[in-house]
Design a protein around this motif. Structure first.
Motif, mmCIF file in Angstrom:
data_model
loop_
_atom_site.group_PDB
_atom_site.id
_atom_site.type_symbol
_atom_site.label_atom_id
_atom_site.label_comp_id
_atom_site.label_asym_id
_atom_site.label_seq_id
_atom_site.Cartn_x
_atom_site.Cartn_y
_atom_site.Cartn_z
ATOM 1 N N LEU A 132 -1.276 16.465 -12.699
ATOM 2 C CA LEU A 132 -2.440 15.626 -12.417
ATOM 3 C C LEU A 132 -2.296 14.247 -13.056
ATOM 4 O O LEU A 132 -2.656 13.229 -12.450
ATOM 5 N N LYS A 133 -1.750 14.203 -14.267
ATOM 6 C CA LYS A 133 -1.571 12.924 -14.943
ATOM 7 C C LYS A 133 -0.631 12.024 -14.166
ATOM 8 O O LYS A 133 -0.875 10.815 -14.040
ATOM 9 N N GLN A 134 0.452 12.591 -13.628
ATOM 10 C CA GLN A 134 1.402 11.787 -12.862
ATOM 11 C C GLN A 134 0.754 11.248 -11.593
ATOM 12 O O GLN A 134 0.947 10.083 -11.238
ATOM 13 N N PHE A 135 -0.017 12.098 -10.920
ATOM 14 C CA PHE A 135 -0.749 11.626 -9.741
ATOM 15 C C PHE A 135 -1.677 10.468 -10.108
ATOM 16 O O PHE A 135 -1.766 9.465 -9.384
ATOM 17 N N TRP A 136 -2.373 10.610 -11.234
ATOM 18 C CA TRP A 136 -3.315 9.583 -11.665
ATOM 19 C C TRP A 136 -2.589 8.273 -11.960
ATOM 20 O O TRP A 136 -3.043 7.190 -11.565
ATOM 21 N N ASN A 137 -1.426 8.361 -12.622
ATOM 22 C CA ASN A 137 -0.655 7.163 -12.947
ATOM 23 C C ASN A 137 -0.099 6.476 -11.702
ATOM 24 O O ASN A 137 0.126 5.262 -11.695
ATOM 25 N N LEU A 138 0.117 7.252 -10.640
ATOM 26 C CA LEU A 138 0.698 6.716 -9.415
ATOM 27 C C LEU A 138 -0.345 6.220 -8.421
ATOM 28 O O LEU A 138 0.011 5.628 -7.393
ATOM 29 N N ARG A 139 -1.626 6.467 -8.713
ATOM 30 C CA ARG A 139 -2.643 6.240 -7.700
ATOM 31 C C ARG A 139 -2.680 4.791 -7.208
ATOM 32 O O ARG A 139 -2.813 4.537 -6.005
ATOM 33 N N GLY A 140 -2.567 3.834 -8.126
ATOM 34 C CA GLY A 140 -2.612 2.429 -7.719
ATOM 35 C C GLY A 140 -1.435 2.052 -6.841
ATOM 36 O O GLY A 140 -1.584 1.387 -5.805
ATOM 37 N N HIS A 141 -0.257 2.481 -7.250
ATOM 38 C CA HIS A 141 0.949 2.180 -6.482
ATOM 39 C C HIS A 141 0.890 2.836 -5.103
ATOM 40 O O HIS A 141 1.217 2.199 -4.088
ATOM 41 N N MET A 142 0.456 4.094 -5.057
ATOM 42 C CA MET A 142 0.378 4.817 -3.790
ATOM 43 C C MET A 142 -0.647 4.175 -2.861
ATOM 44 O O MET A 142 -0.444 4.091 -1.647
ATOM 45 N N GLN A 143 -1.739 3.718 -3.419
ATOM 46 C CA GLN A 143 -2.772 3.083 -2.606
ATOM 47 C C GLN A 143 -2.266 1.769 -2.017
ATOM 48 O O GLN A 143 -2.450 1.491 -0.830
ATOM 49 N N ASP A 144 -1.601 0.962 -2.839
ATOM 50 C CA ASP A 144 -1.069 -0.303 -2.349
ATOM 51 C C ASP A 144 -0.046 -0.069 -1.243
ATOM 52 O O ASP A 144 -0.060 -0.750 -0.212
ATOM 53 N N ALA A 145 0.842 0.899 -1.458
ATOM 54 C CA ALA A 145 1.895 1.175 -0.483
ATOM 55 C C ALA A 145 1.313 1.670 0.831
ATOM 56 O O ALA A 145 1.712 1.216 1.915
ATOM 57 N N SER A 146 0.356 2.600 0.752
ATOM 58 C CA SER A 146 -0.213 3.169 1.971
ATOM 59 C C SER A 146 -1.048 2.142 2.724
ATOM 60 O O SER A 146 -1.020 2.089 3.963
ATOM 61 N N THR A 147 -1.772 1.279 1.994
ATOM 62 C CA THR A 147 -2.610 0.269 2.637
ATOM 63 C C THR A 147 -1.767 -0.737 3.404
ATOM 64 O O THR A 147 -2.043 -1.055 4.567
ATOM 65 N N LEU A 148 -0.711 -1.238 2.769
ATOM 66 C CA LEU A 148 0.139 -2.226 3.419
ATOM 67 C C LEU A 148 0.932 -1.627 4.568
ATOM 68 O O LEU A 148 1.132 -2.258 5.607
ATOM 69 N N ALA A 149 1.387 -0.388 4.410
ATOM 70 C CA ALA A 149 2.149 0.270 5.479
ATOM 71 C C ALA A 149 1.269 0.487 6.701
ATOM 72 O O ALA A 149 1.688 0.248 7.839
ATOM 73 N N THR A 150 0.047 0.948 6.476
ATOM 74 C CA THR A 150 -0.880 1.178 7.589
ATOM 75 C C THR A 150 -1.201 -0.129 8.299
ATOM 76 O O THR A 150 -1.311 -0.179 9.525
ATOM 77 N N ALA A 151 -1.322 -1.214 7.532
ATOM 78 C CA ALA A 151 -1.693 -2.502 8.111
ATOM 79 C C ALA A 151 -0.554 -3.149 8.877
ATOM 80 O O ALA A 151 -0.768 -3.709 9.956
ATOM 81 N N HIS A 152 0.667 -3.052 8.352
ATOM 82 C CA HIS A 152 1.758 -3.856 8.901
ATOM 83 C C HIS A 152 2.889 -3.060 9.560
ATOM 84 O O HIS A 152 3.754 -3.656 10.202
ATOM 85 N N TYR A 153 2.884 -1.750 9.396
ATOM 86 C CA TYR A 153 3.844 -0.893 10.105
ATOM 87 C C TYR A 153 3.078 0.240 10.787
ATOM 88 O O TYR A 153 3.325 1.415 10.543
ATOM 89 N N PRO A 154 2.122 -0.113 11.647
ATOM 90 C CA PRO A 154 1.254 0.912 12.242
ATOM 91 C C PRO A 154 2.015 1.859 13.161
ATOM 92 O O PRO A 154 3.024 1.495 13.776
ATOM 93 N N GLU A 155 1.527 3.066 13.251
ATOM 94 C CA GLU A 155 2.052 4.073 14.170
ATOM 95 C C GLU A 155 3.550 4.312 14.003
ATOM 96 O O GLU A 155 4.256 4.587 14.964
ATOM 97 N N THR A 156 4.028 4.215 12.756
ATOM 98 C CA THR A 156 5.407 4.621 12.484
ATOM 99 C C THR A 156 5.447 6.040 11.932
ATOM 100 O O THR A 156 6.520 6.569 11.659
ATOM 101 N N LEU A 157 4.284 6.648 11.784
ATOM 102 C CA LEU A 157 4.187 8.009 11.258
ATOM 103 C C LEU A 157 3.761 8.974 12.350
ATOM 104 O O LEU A 157 2.767 8.748 13.036
ATOM 105 N N ASP A 158 4.512 10.048 12.511
ATOM 106 C CA ASP A 158 4.122 11.104 13.433
ATOM 107 C C ASP A 158 3.383 12.209 12.674
ATOM 108 O O ASP A 158 2.264 12.547 12.995
#
Length: 419
Positions: free
Chosen positions: A208-234
Motif C-alpha cells: 500500500l505504501k508503494q502504491f501511495w508513493n506512486l500515486r502522483g506519478h501514475m496520475q500524471d502518466a495516465s492523464t497525459l496518455a489519455t489526453a494525447h495518445y487516445p485509444e491506444t489501449l485495448d
C-alpha cells in the motif's frame, strides 16, 4: 474472486476492435471522419493527400481521436488540436529522434514492455511489473531524467523530464510496434490497421505504501496518455491484486473516464490462466503467467516467428537494436525500419525492410477497398509526413465475453480477490 462483477457498459462495447476502425465504419462514422479531416485541415493541423504526397496523418490515427470522443467531431477536434499544440511545445518529434540511447533504455526497463507477441486478433501484448517502481528506483530515475540528453532543451518544454522519457515509449508504440503488427496479416481483418495494445499488469508484491508513493506519478502518466495518445489501449489485465486493492482503486478510478475503466479487468489467481488464454494463444503468454513464452520483464521482445518471413535484415543486423525506431515507406508494399537516437553521435541506422503480403489482390487504403494495381497507403500509423521526408533523424466472439474475467466497475462495487 467471488464471481463476475457488474460489467460497465460503455463505448468499449460499441467501439471494440474492429468496430470503429478502418474497414468497419458505419455510414455515420465515415461521414464523421471526412468532416473531421475538413475541420482539422481548415485549422492547419492536417494536410490531405495531394498527387503523390501522402496526407500528414493517416486515417487510422485520426480515428483514434474520433473513437475516444464517440465520433463527435468537435470534441475530437479539440483533443486533436490540444495534442498537436502539446507535441509542438514539448518537441516530441525531435526528442524521439535524438534521445540518448542509455536514457531511453533506462526508461524502457521501468515501464510496460512489448513481449514481441500478439493476442488472437493480432494486437500487441505488453507486460508491466509494477513492483520495480519502488522509492529507491524512482528517486534515482528522477535524478537521471533531469539530465535527459537529446537535441531538445528540456528547460523549454512544458512536461517534466521523466514524463518526456515515458512518452518516448508511447512514440515507439505508435511508430514502430503498431505498424509492425499491422504488417502481419495472419489474423482476422488483415487489412485493418492495428492501433491498440493489450497490457498484462502485474501488481503482485506491491504494498500500500508503494502504491501511495506512486500515486502522483501514475496520475500524471495516465492523464497525459489519455489526453494525447487516445485509444491506444485495448485491455488491461490486472493480476496479483492484493486484498487492499479496493482502496487503491478508489484513487485510480478518478484518473480515467468510463471508456478507459471499462477496459480494465482484475483476474484472480484461479481465473488468470484460462482468461488470458481466451484472448491470447498460450505460446504468446509468458511462462510466469501460465503460458509457454520464455519472456522475462526487462528483456528485449521475443519476436513473433511469423515475422521471419517478412523481414530482410540490413547492415549485418539479425534482430532489432535497442532504442527508438520507426518505419518509413520503401517502395510498393514495403517499409524500412530506421533506428534513431544518440550516443556519441546521432544514429540513423537502416535495420531491415519489411514486406507486407496479402493473399488476395485487393486491399484497403484509408478504409476503402481499392482494386489490384491501385496504390495502397502503407504510411505507418501516426508517422507525420515531414518525418518521412526528413534527412535527420479479430472481433471478440460473444462466447469470449462469457469468460471468467471480472471488470472493474466504475461504481463502488469491487469484488475481493480470492487467494
Amino acid at each position: 474472486m467471488s464471481g463476475p462483477a457488474h460489467r460497465v457498459q460503455s463505448a468499449v462495447e460499441e467501439y471494440g476492435y474492429p468496430q470503429g476502425h478502418l474497414g468497419h465504419l458505419t455510414v455515420d462514422q465515415e461521414a464523421a471522419l471526412q468532416n473531421f479531416k475538413v475541420k482539422c485541415a481548415e485549422a492547419g493541423y492536417y494536410a490531405p493527400a495531394a498527387d503523390t504526397i501522402e496526407s500528414s496523418y493517416d486515417d487510422a490515427t485520426l480515428l483514434r481521436f474520433l473513437r475516444a470522443r464517440r465520433f463527435v467531431v468537435l470534441d475530437a477536434f479539440k483533443q486533436f488540436q490540444d495534442t498537436e499544440v502539446w507535441r509542438k511545445a514539448n518537441k516530441l518529434e525531435e526528442l524521439y529522434n535524438t534521445i540518448d540511447l542509455e536514457h531511453y533504455e533506462e526508461t524502457r526497463q521501468l515501464y510496460p514492455q512489448w513481449t514481441g507477441r500478439r493476442d488472437r486478433r493480432g494486437i500487441p501484448v505488453y507486460v508491466y511489473e509494477v513492483r520495480h517502481l519502488n522509492a529507491k528506483t524512482m528517486s534515482a530515475y528522477e535524478k537521471s531524467a533531469s539530465k535527459t540528453k537529446s537535441k531538445v532543451d528540456i528547460e523549454t518544454t512544458y512536461t517534466t523530464p521523466k514524463m518526456l522519457r515515458l512518452f518516448a515509449l508511447y512514440e515507439n508504440l505508435t511508430r514502430f510496434v503498431m505498424p509492425l503488427c499491422t504488417a502481419l496479416t495472419d489474423r482476422d481483418h488483415p487489412r485493418t490497421p492495428i492501433t491498440q495494445s493489450n497490457n498484462i499488469v502485474d501488481i503482485s508484491g506491491v504494498g500500500l505504501k508503494q502504491f501511495w508513493n506512486l500515486r502522483g506519478h501514475m496520475q500524471d502518466a495516465s492523464t497525459l496518455a489519455t489526453a494525447h495518445y487516445p485509444e491506444t489501449l485495448d485491455r488491461i489485465f490486472i493480476i496479483g491484486a492484493p486484498s487492499f486493492f479496493p482502496t487503491v482503486w478508489g484513487w485510480i478510478k478518478k484518473w480515467f473516464d468510463p471508456i478507459t475503466t471499462s477496459k480494465i479487468f482484475i483476474l484472480s489467481s484461479h481465473d488468470m490462466k484460462a482468461t488470458l488464454e481466451s484472448f491470447i494463444d498460450p505460446i504468446n503468454i509468458p511462462i510466469k503467467y501460465g503460458g509457454s513464452l520464455p519472456f522475462k520483464f526487462g528483456q528485449m521482445p521475443t519476436l513473433d516467428p511469423a515475422l521471419s518471413k517478412l523481414l530482410e535484415w540490413e547492415g549485418g543486423n539479425k534482430e532489432f537494436p535497442k532504442g527508438p525506431m520507426y518505419w518509413v515507406p520503401k517502395g510498393t508494399g514495403k517499409m524500412e525500419a530506421l533506428a534513431v537516437g544518440s550516443k556519441e553521435e546521432m544514429r540513423r541506422e537502416e535495420v531491415c525492410v519489411l514486406t507486407r503480403t496479402m493473399e488476395e489482390d485487393k486491399a484497403v487504403a484509408n478504409g476503402r477497398v481499392v482494386g489490384e494495381g491501385d496504390k495502397l497507403d502503407l504510411q505507418p500509423p501516426g508517422l507525420p509526413k515531414h518525418l518521412l521526408e526528413a534527412d535527420t533523424v479479430p472481433t471478440t466472439p460473444a462466447s469470449e465475453k462469457q469468460n471468467a474475467l471480472t471488470a472493474i466497475p466504475a461504481e463502488e462495487e469491487l469484488v475481493q480477490k480470492t487467494e
